[in-house]
Write a protein that holds these residues in place. Structure first.
Motif, PDB file in Angstrom:
ATOM      1  N   LEU A  14     -32.357   3.465  75.276  1.00 55.98           N
ATOM      2  CA  LEU A  14     -33.735   3.737  74.704  1.00 55.98           C
ATOM      3  C   LEU A  14     -34.504   2.547  74.866  1.00 55.98           C
ATOM      4  O   LEU A  14     -34.051   1.324  74.338  1.00 55.98           O
ATOM      5  N   GLU A  70     -37.341  12.614  82.531  1.00 53.95           N
ATOM      6  CA  GLU A  70     -37.222  12.496  80.887  1.00 53.95           C
ATOM      7  C   GLU A  70     -38.705  12.322  80.463  1.00 53.95           C
ATOM      8  O   GLU A  70     -38.897  12.576  79.340  1.00 53.95           O
ATOM      9  N   THR A  71     -39.573  11.538  81.301  1.00 52.80           N
ATOM     10  CA  THR A  71     -40.742  11.153  80.738  1.00 52.80           C
ATOM     11  C   THR A  71     -41.895  12.368  81.523  1.00 52.80           C
ATOM     12  O   THR A  71     -43.094  12.213  81.099  1.00 52.80           O
ATOM     13  N   ARG A 101     -22.903  10.645  79.662  1.00 53.04           N
ATOM     14  CA  ARG A 101     -23.970  10.377  78.585  1.00 53.04           C
ATOM     15  C   ARG A 101     -23.553  10.542  77.244  1.00 53.04           C
ATOM     16  O   ARG A 101     -23.546   9.862  76.164  1.00 53.04           O
ATOM     17  N   HIS A 112     -30.635   8.170  76.325  1.00 53.49           N
ATOM     18  CA  HIS A 112     -31.611   9.365  76.305  1.00 53.49           C
ATOM     19  C   HIS A 112     -30.611  10.598  76.416  1.00 53.49           C
ATOM     20  O   HIS A 112     -29.751  10.575  77.242  1.00 53.49           O
ATOM     21  N   THR A 114     -30.439  15.213  76.187  1.00 55.50           N
ATOM     22  CA  THR A 114     -30.963  16.320  76.215  1.00 55.50           C
ATOM     23  C   THR A 114     -30.580  16.940  75.197  1.00 55.50           C
ATOM     24  O   THR A 114     -29.380  16.546  74.313  1.00 55.50           O
TER      25      THR A 114
END
Length: 181
Positions: A14, A70-71, A101, A112, A114
């Protein structure tokens, strides 16, 4: 004899932007990359091909693509893909489930995630018997919320077990009881 080495996935933490230092597209004294090639018009196929060729050599291409997805970045070529190529992946991002992840998060890294990956972290933490405080710290949530997630997980696992038991008990055919002559 040949050996294959699989390097562990390197996920961006992050707020981490250090991956950009390794990107091939970074303009330096020895690498005079024109940033305009990464923002071509749809009909500029030469620029698109050049940008994709550079991305193909990039050691952080996957990270770049992840950041773009992601962004919600919809401009330019990122991670070797145009806006149009990224669009279907962006739509599916919420359901992405990458266990590397999940494992990185359970190990304590700020990655990050989901929604699907967050659910998998809760399930893995529950299965490993991690305390509520640890789950709260991993997901950056309150302990009360972590307790609620554990309760929901416990309930879901119990219901799954009950459903499996019911299916095996009611799965008998009439022929299993024999027939009267």
């Amino acid at each position: 004899m040949t050996t294959t080495t699989i390097t562990p996935a390197r996920h961006r933490s992050l707020g981490d932007h250090t991956w950009q230092d390794e990107a091939v597209c970074q303009r330096t004294e020895y690498n005079p990359v024109n940033p305009d090639i990464f923002f071509p018009e749809p009909d500029e196929t030469d620029k698109i091909a050049t940008a994709k060729a550079l991305c193909g050599q990039c050691p952080v291409r996957r990270t770049c693509l992840d950041v773009a997805l992601e962004t919600g970045d919809t401009h330019g070529i990122r991670g070797g893909m145009t806006e149009e190529e990224r669009e279907p992946r962006h739509e599916k991002l919420a359901s992405r489930l990458d266990y590397s992840r999940v494992n990185a998060t359970v190990a304590g890294r700020d990655v990050h995630l989901t929604k699907a990956e967050r659910r998998a972290v809760v399930h893995a933490a529950y299965r490993h018997g991690l305390p509520v405080q640890r789950l709260a710290w991993l997901l950056k949530i309150t302990e009360e919320h972590a307790q609620k997630l554990y309760r929901e997980t416990r309930r879901a696992l119990r219901n799954r077990t009950l459903e499996q038991t019911t299916k095996t008990d009611s799965g008998l055919d009439r022929d299993d009881f024999g027939t009267a002559a």
